[in-house]
Design a protein around this motif. Structure first.
Motif, short mmCIF file in Angstrom:
data_model
loop_
_atom_site.label_atom_id
_atom_site.label_comp_id
_atom_site.label_asym_id
_atom_site.label_seq_id
_atom_site.Cartn_x
_atom_site.Cartn_y
_atom_site.Cartn_z
N THR A 33 0.90 -1.25 0.04
CA THR A 33 0.01 0.12 -0.13
C THR A 33 0.82 1.29 0.01
O THR A 33 0.34 2.44 -0.09
CB THR A 33 -0.91 0.12 1.21
OG1 THR A 33 -0.15 0.04 2.46
CG2 THR A 33 -1.73 -0.89 1.43
N LYS A 34 2.21 1.11 0.34
CA LYS A 34 3.07 2.37 0.09
C LYS A 34 3.54 2.85 -1.40
O LYS A 34 3.95 1.90 -2.14
CB LYS A 34 4.37 1.95 0.67
CG LYS A 34 4.21 1.14 2.17
CD LYS A 34 3.76 2.11 3.39
CE LYS A 34 3.68 1.43 4.46
NZ LYS A 34 2.81 0.37 4.63
N ASP B 127 0.21 6.52 1.75
CA ASP B 127 -0.06 4.94 2.00
C ASP B 127 -1.71 4.55 1.70
O ASP B 127 -2.40 5.27 2.44
CB ASP B 127 0.46 4.85 3.60
CG ASP B 127 0.05 3.31 3.99
OD1 ASP B 127 -0.65 2.59 3.52
OD2 ASP B 127 0.69 3.05 4.98
N LEU B 128 -1.86 3.84 1.04
CA LEU B 128 -3.31 3.51 0.38
C LEU B 128 -4.02 3.08 1.26
O LEU B 128 -5.28 2.95 1.53
CB LEU B 128 -3.16 2.46 -0.69
CG LEU B 128 -2.68 2.96 -2.16
CD1 LEU B 128 -3.40 1.96 -2.97
CD2 LEU B 128 -3.10 4.07 -2.46
N GLN B 129 -3.55 2.64 2.70
CA GLN B 129 -4.44 2.14 3.67
C GLN B 129 -5.31 3.37 4.33
O GLN B 129 -6.36 3.01 4.84
CB GLN B 129 -3.47 1.70 5.07
CG GLN B 129 -2.74 0.42 4.59
CD GLN B 129 -1.99 -0.22 5.95
OE1 GLN B 129 -2.55 -0.82 6.78
NE2 GLN B 129 -0.86 0.26 6.14
N GLY B 130 -4.81 4.61 4.03
CA GLY B 130 -5.76 5.44 4.42
C GLY B 130 -7.03 5.82 3.49
O GLY B 130 -8.03 5.48 4.05
N LEU B 132 -8.20 3.62 1.58
CA LEU B 132 -9.10 2.43 1.51
C LEU B 132 -9.63 2.02 2.63
O LEU B 132 -10.38 1.12 2.79
CB LEU B 132 -8.22 1.20 1.08
CG LEU B 132 -7.86 1.03 -0.36
CD1 LEU B 132 -6.59 0.06 -0.59
CD2 LEU B 132 -8.78 0.81 -1.18
N MET B 134 -8.26 1.11 5.57
CA MET B 134 -7.79 0.05 6.38
C MET B 134 -7.37 0.28 7.65
O MET B 134 -7.15 -0.62 8.28
CB MET B 134 -6.82 -0.53 5.49
CG MET B 134 -7.29 -1.17 3.81
SD MET B 134 -5.89 -1.60 2.99
CE MET B 134 -5.02 -2.83 3.92
#
Lengths: 190, 190
Positions: A33-34, B127-130, B132, B134
């Protein structure tokens, strides 16, 4: 062939299944995800510069867009410039609009709401006394930004409002504007 | 005919005299320094949307660019999208690069420094965790942005570094990123 023909199973043209699948896959390895997004800019003349956007890092490796995109920016004639493109601050408004609108389409798809049209007008207020160094109390950037959406969807007004709220909650550009982003600048003399 | 032929008196193509003159004129009537920049966005399909930038308010009235500019934005194929344009967050990097580079040219002109070339690479970490959803601890937008300039100018390395420092000090987009901008969003159901 229309878009509807090629993607009959995608609500609003958004591949929700793939996105939800990616989220599950990422849970097993959050190094994926980075992301690092990248732009390369070159000065042309006066306040005119040109940016090329092509490659980025994500999902564990270097990635590329289908094609490089080139964007010109300049100041308008009213600033005694040549107006060879939109201004940098207008590109910020475009970024916010596009981020929120892509989000609205994705959230609508996820909620099974069919969109018919989404338009928005985005305005940003700025006092030039900041960038001209006339008044230290006046900031350089936007004092405030307003977004006005007009949305036609097969949904109630409350459901439509809920799409925008959820989109804003997950918007990268809204977060960049409303929060602080550290900016680090280096210079190499050639 | 080259640019040098048409603007023999403009250092780096920047009309410094006109800018300094405007600043003097604004001192007499600071209502003229209040600007509102504007963008109009329309959803196309999926995460693809299109922004038109043409008119803005400033110097006491409605103004227009020489020509409307149209900018497409989308998500890349890796997000199961059609990649019909740069992503919104990449446009933010472009905006920052263009703002700082236009500033470098203007400051250099004001200081009598001739620029030969200015290039920069701008990167933003995300960071796509944001986005998305997650991990609530991870922000949606950039965790940090880096700008690397390479400048060839008829000046010392210290003078060249000074150009970038002064440009950043007066940059609207740097201020938008590093400070908080209030964003207000309205929705009308059609």
């Amino acid at each position: 062939m229309t878009i509807t023909d090629t993607t009959p199973a995608l609500p609003n043209g958004v591949n929700v299944e793939a996105l939800l699948g990616a989220r599950e896959a990422f849970k097993g390895d959050t190094s994926l995800t980075k992301f690092t997004w990248r732009a390369r800019n070159e000065w042309v003349n006066g306040t005119h510069s040109r940016t090329t956007i092509e490659d980025f890092y994500g999902v564990g490796g270097e990635q590329s867009h289908n094609a490089p995109q080139v964007h010109d920016a300049d100041h308008p004639a009213i600033f005694a410039a040549e107006d060879n493109g939109s201004t940098p601050v207008e590109f910020v408004l475009h970024a916010l609009a596009a981020c929120l609108t892509g989000g609205v389409a994705s959230v609508a798809a996820n909620r099974g709401i069919k969109l018919n049209s989404v338009t928005s007008v985005i305005e940003g207020d700025m006092d030039l006394q900041g960038i001209l160094g006339m008044d230290r109390e006046v900031r350089n950037g936007y004092q405030g930004v307003r977004v006005s959406f007009e949305i036609d969807a097969d949904a109630t007004p409350e459901e439509i409002e809920g799409l925008v709220q959820q989109s804003q909650k997950r918007s990268a550009v809204d977060d960049i504007l409303t929060g602080n982003v550290p900016v680090e600048i280096g210079v190499a003399a050639k």
